[in-house]
Scaffold this motif. Structure first.
Motif, PDB file in Angstrom:
ATOM      1  N   GLU A 118     -26.661 -46.619 -29.862  1.00 28.13           N
ATOM      2  CA  GLU A 118     -26.203 -46.140 -31.169  1.00 28.13           C
ATOM      3  C   GLU A 118     -24.884 -45.380 -31.070  1.00 28.13           C
ATOM      4  OE1 GLU A 118     -30.768 -46.196 -31.468  1.00 28.13           O
ATOM      5  OE2 GLU A 118     -29.246 -45.662 -29.980  1.00 28.13           O
ATOM      6  N   LEU A 119     -24.600 -44.835 -29.891  1.00 27.19           N
ATOM      7  CA  LEU A 119     -23.394 -44.044 -29.671  1.00 27.19           C
ATOM      8  C   LEU A 119     -22.371 -44.788 -28.825  1.00 27.19           C
ATOM      9  CD1 LEU A 119     -25.161 -40.618 -29.127  1.00 27.19           C
ATOM     10  CD2 LEU A 119     -23.676 -41.229 -31.051  1.00 27.19           C
ATOM     11  N   LEU A 120     -22.493 -46.106 -28.793  1.00 20.13           N
ATOM     12  CA  LEU A 120     -21.521 -46.966 -28.123  1.00 20.13           C
ATOM     13  C   LEU A 120     -20.981 -47.960 -29.147  1.00 20.13           C
ATOM     14  CD1 LEU A 120     -23.417 -47.465 -24.750  1.00 20.13           C
ATOM     15  CD2 LEU A 120     -21.305 -46.172 -25.103  1.00 20.13           C
ATOM     16  N   LEU A 167     -25.969 -34.102 -33.189  1.00 19.88           N
ATOM     17  CA  LEU A 167     -27.238 -34.727 -33.553  1.00 19.88           C
ATOM     18  C   LEU A 167     -28.428 -33.790 -33.357  1.00 19.88           C
ATOM     19  CD1 LEU A 167     -26.590 -38.230 -31.966  1.00 19.88           C
ATOM     20  CD2 LEU A 167     -26.765 -37.728 -34.412  1.00 19.88           C
ATOM     21  N   GLY A 168     -28.194 -32.611 -32.781  1.00 23.13           N
ATOM     22  CA  GLY A 168     -29.276 -31.666 -32.548  1.00 23.13           C
ATOM     23  C   GLY A 168     -30.145 -32.009 -31.356  1.00 23.13           C
ATOM     24  N   SER A 177     -24.301 -38.798 -39.554  1.00 23.16           N
ATOM     25  CA  SER A 177     -25.260 -38.547 -40.634  1.00 23.16           C
ATOM     26  C   SER A 177     -26.155 -39.753 -40.896  1.00 23.16           C
ATOM     27  CB  SER A 177     -24.517 -38.162 -41.917  1.00 23.16           C
ATOM     28  OG  SER A 177     -23.739 -39.246 -42.399  1.00 23.16           O
ATOM     29  N   SER A 178     -25.714 -40.934 -40.447  1.00 20.86           N
ATOM     30  CA  SER A 178     -26.512 -42.146 -40.665  1.00 20.86           C
ATOM     31  C   SER A 178     -27.561 -42.347 -39.582  1.00 20.86           C
ATOM     32  CB  SER A 178     -25.596 -43.374 -40.698  1.00 20.86           C
ATOM     33  OG  SER A 178     -25.074 -43.652 -39.397  1.00 20.86           O
ATOM     34  N   PRO A 230     -27.497 -56.969 -34.566  1.00 20.29           N
ATOM     35  CA  PRO A 230     -26.939 -55.613 -34.487  1.00 20.29           C
ATOM     36  C   PRO A 230     -27.551 -54.766 -33.381  1.00 20.29           C
ATOM     37  CG  PRO A 230     -28.466 -55.775 -36.325  1.00 20.29           C
ATOM     38  CD  PRO A 230     -28.311 -57.161 -35.781  1.00 20.29           C
ATOM     39  N   THR A 231     -26.724 -53.903 -32.824  1.00 18.04           N
ATOM     40  CA  THR A 231     -27.182 -52.938 -31.826  1.00 18.04           C
ATOM     41  C   THR A 231     -27.693 -51.664 -32.478  1.00 18.04           C
ATOM     42  OG1 THR A 231     -24.978 -51.960 -31.685  1.00 18.04           O
ATOM     43  CG2 THR A 231     -25.489 -53.742 -30.138  1.00 18.04           C
ATOM     44  N   GLY A 232     -27.335 -51.440 -33.737  1.00 13.68           N
ATOM     45  CA  GLY A 232     -27.656 -50.181 -34.395  1.00 13.68           C
ATOM     46  C   GLY A 232     -26.596 -49.122 -34.197  1.00 13.68           C
ATOM     47  N   THR A 233     -25.424 -49.525 -33.671  1.00 14.85           N
ATOM     48  CA  THR A 233     -24.365 -48.550 -33.455  1.00 14.85           C
ATOM     49  C   THR A 233     -23.963 -47.868 -34.757  1.00 14.85           C
ATOM     50  OG1 THR A 233     -22.106 -48.203 -32.646  1.00 14.85           O
ATOM     51  CG2 THR A 233     -22.562 -50.314 -33.683  1.00 14.85           C
TER      52      THR A 233
END
Length: 408
Positions: A70-72, A264-265, A49-50, A9-12
């Protein structure tokens, strides 16, 4: 089409795809693009939120645009197709900034990507997803640069590639598309004619499309331009980003990227104003901005030497116009000659090589400065979408026979 294994996993945080046209949702194993229900634009959605991601986490990484993984949308790291795209510099241009009467002019120099344009970001993401989906053959219509990029990334991934190009595209782009082993299909007319021919061939042969706003993934790769701009400014936003706009993939990506980092702040500033720059010979989006419309009117007879923005009927105009409105942005159109002059001014004052299409954005920023649209403390970012070598003959001819107006 088989879906590849996702064990590494990439953590996306991606979790589904949303159609902007009919609000239908699809799983990430969808391979029929655009929306199979209504033909609308598809947009990956993330579960913010994850995520437990900070600016410091990102800063501690390096290598390519995939530092923002994570954002791809890619789930398996083994399926990422990368040649080090991204992490391009944001270059200070003090001489031009002083001339324009602003505090900072920054050039996001996308010419330093592997095939010398910002197309590499979107095609890295799209070809990676084709790889993850188990595709064997990809294809797209293009004005030139996206075809060169797609053929390079397809070669890297070991995929077959078909590129449909209008005859006006530059010889260098045609040559390099074939050098990467792609099959080149030349069509008369505009990019719309190439697009129609590609659609017919795609449906007949079952190819996996990596076409702008058919694939849901090219604007995801382009988000990383925005991520990098904000990161380079210590997670602050510039006052304005001026973007050379054809199909609008990058502008939408930059806007979506801002909203994600704000969610995400990581970024707490208000959004940058997004300004669409087009040529007077093909300005459907700028015309719609000025007329306060929600959708463009197609240009029947486009005519510009800046082929990257000569898109007479951009299907994503409602999304582009939404981004401009929400960001308090604007639109500006310039003649071709001003775009060439702007590229020469940049080369002769700051040393940066900019293609003519990017010169449209710089000329637009200069025009806005001349009209008093900026304050003296403003920071303005202009996207250099491609290296000067992409239009070197045009720039060289202009430098010899029509010198830059920089010292006038």
């Amino acid at each position: 089409m088989a879906t590849a294994d996702r064990r590494d996993p990439t953590g996306t945080a991606v979790n589904h795809i949303l159609c902007r046209g009919c609000d239908e949702t699809f799983g990430m194993d969808l391979t029929t693009f655009p929306c199979p229900e209504c033909g609308g634009i598809l947009d990956p959605q993330y579960d913010y939120s994850s995520m437990d991601l900070t600016g410091k986490d990102i800063e501690d990484r390096d290598g390519s645009m995939w530092k923002y993984r994570e954002l791809l949308p890619v789930s398996n790291t083994e399926h990422i197709v990368s040649m080090g795209e991204g992490e391009t510099p944001l270059i200070e241009c003090p001489t031009l900034a002083e001339k324009m009467g602003i505090e900072r002019l920054l050039i996001k120099d996308e010419g330093q990507n592997p095939t010398n344009t910002f197309k590499d970001r979107g095609l890295s993401a799209a070809i990676s997803m084709a790889n993850e989906h188990g595709a064997e053959t990809v294809g797209l219509p293009t004005a030139g640069n996206a075809g060169q990029s797609a053929s390079a990334y397809a070669a890297k991934a070991g995929l077959n590639c078909h590129v449909f190009l209008n005859y006006q595209a530059g010889d260098v782009k045609k040559d390099l598309i074939e050098a990467h082993g792609a099959e080149l299909h030349i069509r008369e007319g505009t990019i719309d004619n190439a697009g129609a021919a590609f659609t017919e061939a795609k449906e007949e042969n079952g190819w996996y499309t990596v076409t702008t706003f058919e694939t849901p993934f090219r604007h995801e790769g382009k988000k990383t331009m925005g991520f990098e701009i904000y990161e380079a400014l210590d997670w602050h936003t510039p006052d304005e980003i001026v973007y050379p706009t054809g199909g609008g993939v990058g502008l939408i990506g930059i806007w979506k990227g801002y909203k994600e980092l704000a969610e995400l702040g990581i970024v707490n500033d208000s959004s940058p104003s997004l300004t669409v720059a087009q040529t007077e010979g093909s300005s459907p989006v700028v015309d719609a901005i000025k007329a306060q419309k929600d959708r463009h009117d197609p240009v029947s007879d486009p005519n510009s030497i800046a082929k990257g923005v000569e898109i007479p009927d951009p299907g994503a105009s409602p999304w582009i116009l939404e981004a401009v409105r929400e960001s308090r942005g604007d639109g500006v159109s310039v003649p071709d000659g001003a775009a060439v002059d702007a590229a020469l001014q940049l080369a002769q004052s700051e040393g940066i090589e900019m293609c003519v299409t990017a010169g449209v954005a710089l000329a637009g920023a200069i025009k806005r400065a001349e009209r008093g649209m900026y304050d003296s403390d403003d920071t303005v970012v202009v996207t250099n979408c491609g290296a000067g070598v992409k239009t070197s003959a045009r720039l060289g001819q202009a430098a010899r026979y029509r010198p830059s107006s920089f010292n006038e």
